[in-house]
Structures are given as C-alpha cells and as structure tokens.
Design a protein around this motif. Sequence first.
Motif, mmCIF file in Angstrom:
data_model
loop_
_atom_site.group_PDB
_atom_site.id
_atom_site.type_symbol
_atom_site.label_atom_id
_atom_site.label_comp_id
_atom_site.label_asym_id
_atom_site.label_seq_id
_atom_site.Cartn_x
_atom_site.Cartn_y
_atom_site.Cartn_z
ATOM 1 N N TRP A 59 41.333 12.268 -19.221
ATOM 2 C CA TRP A 59 40.638 13.421 -19.802
ATOM 3 C C TRP A 59 39.988 14.256 -18.704
ATOM 4 N N ILE A 60 39.340 13.603 -17.739
ATOM 5 C CA ILE A 60 38.692 14.326 -16.647
ATOM 6 C C ILE A 60 39.729 15.083 -15.825
ATOM 7 N N GLU A 61 40.858 14.441 -15.553
ATOM 8 C CA GLU A 61 41.909 15.115 -14.781
ATOM 9 C C GLU A 61 42.408 16.364 -15.499
ATOM 10 N N ASN A 62 42.538 16.292 -16.820
ATOM 11 C CA ASN A 62 43.022 17.440 -17.597
ATOM 12 C C ASN A 62 42.007 18.572 -17.681
ATOM 13 N N VAL B 102 39.456 7.866 -19.812
ATOM 14 C CA VAL B 102 38.457 8.798 -19.291
ATOM 15 C C VAL B 102 39.014 9.508 -18.068
ATOM 16 N N LYS B 103 39.686 8.768 -17.193
ATOM 17 C CA LYS B 103 40.309 9.381 -16.014
ATOM 18 C C LYS B 103 41.263 10.493 -16.420
ATOM 19 N N ILE C 205 26.594 2.733 -15.005
ATOM 20 C CA ILE C 205 27.253 3.063 -16.272
ATOM 21 C C ILE C 205 28.317 4.141 -16.054
ATOM 22 N N ASP C 206 27.958 5.189 -15.327
ATOM 23 C CA ASP C 206 28.904 6.278 -15.077
ATOM 24 C C ASP C 206 30.124 5.780 -14.308
ATOM 25 N N LYS C 207 29.919 4.892 -13.349
ATOM 26 C CA LYS C 207 31.032 4.346 -12.564
ATOM 27 C C LYS C 207 31.994 3.565 -13.460
ATOM 28 N N ALA C 208 31.430 2.744 -14.346
ATOM 29 C CA ALA C 208 32.261 1.962 -15.253
ATOM 30 C C ALA C 208 33.057 2.877 -16.184
#
Length: 264
Positions: free
Chosen positions: A180-183, A177-178, A167-170
């Motif tokens: 937001w995580i990068e920011n 999501v990428k 689930i986390d990988k998907a």
Amino acid sequence: MVRLIYFSIVLCFTFLAGCSVQDKVKLELHINKDSFTLEDKIIVTAKATNTSEEDISYLSNGSCGITLDIRSPYFGRFVEVESNCNDTNATRKTLQSGESIEIKKSYIPKLNMTLFRHEEDTELVPAPSGDYQVAARMGFEMGEPGISVKKSVHIDGGKQLLTIEEIDKAVHEHNKVKDWIENHTGDNVAKEDNGNYYIRENGDWVRVNKDTYKNLPTGIKEPGRFFENGHWKLKYTNQLGDAPYTLEVTVDAYTGEVIEVSTK
C-alpha cells in the motif's frame, strides 16, 4: 532517600554586562523518591526563585509558570491526580526580586493511552518497568531562552509495551502495508516527462507546475492512532496514487504482531 536536584546558575557580578534571565532564576526539582512501584504515588515539586535584584517577566502558559511532566516513549501520558495549580490562562506574569513560585503535582504510575478522546473513553495501562525522565521547564519573554531541569526515576511497573517507533517498524514490515505504501509514494504518485510534471491524484495523472511537483510530500503522512484493549489501531490515508486510499492496521501493543490489515 529524598534527593534534591536543582539548576545551578553562575552568579552575575555587577561588572559583567548582558546577564541573561537564565542567570537570574534558579529552578529546583524535587521528587519524593527515586524508585516506585505501581502502588506508589509520584509527587513532583518544582520551585523557581528570582535571585537577581530586578523583576523578571515569565510566561504562565496555563501551568502557573512552571511546566511539569513525566516523559514516556509509549505515546500515553502519566495520569495526574493532584495539583496546586489552577491556572488555565496563557499570560505573562512577574517574578519579583527574591520571590519564588512553587508547583506541586502528584501522578500515579499509569499511562492514559487515549489522548484526544472523551474522558469517559479513557483507557489506563500500568506504566511498563523502566526509567523515566521527569522534567520541569520555565519560559520567559520572547527572545529569552527558557530554563529546564531533569531527573530520572525508576518504575518497577507492568508489562512491557512497545514504543511507537517499534510499533511503526512492525507495521511497515508487513507485506500488505509495504504494498500500500509503495502504491502511494515515489514514481507511483509523481513523475516528470519531457519537462512536464504530473501527480497521480484519485487514480488519474494530473499535470501540475514545477513548484507543486517539488513540494509534494515524499512519504506517507503520520497515521491516526487509537488504543483499545491492548491493541493499536492505525489509520493511514493518502489520496495520491490509486485506490484504495485508506489503510487500517490493528497491531498488538505488547508484541508488535499485526493482527489485521484492511483497506477502504
């Protein structure tokens, strides 16, 4: 066929010094059969026997001395329906020489996917088909290693859920999501400039000492997880970086399809 598996201990002879507790207690694990359907009941019995000539202290930990569980990679826990253990206290107890304790629990092949929620909100799903590990554990005084015994059982079960890792990988492969995580990680939340250290908190660069900079978490915290109607709802929060500071993702628990991504 009923099979018996037990933790076999090499006997401690009187001329051997330093015999550990592990060598003095035999832990046995018995399961009513090896393969189950969704209509079956999984009956697990564990028995610990003090085979030495001295009393042994053990920890009850609210489990009557032996902890039983069926391990699942799907986050949910197997539903326990019967138990001969009513112990709720974490206390030290004594297993006398030659004495045995026995724990018996029954489970149904369904997973409670709503951990840490009120009992009336419980959502059960059929355990997916596959092999599961049944484990019995016993702990002793501090400094003494515990003992455990494990056995695999097969369940001819329900629809295949994705594991939490899948689930986390998907989720992490989704472009929103990428972004937001990068920011909220890396150079967007912390930097060093001419010997000075800064973190970006609530949208502003704030000067901090070196220790604070070095001890800053390098990734995103584990999200909150909420299972409902075959979907996982994940909630990420991070006050470092720029707004929005909350990310909510809804994903299909069976296919990994990301259904909705929203920010606050």
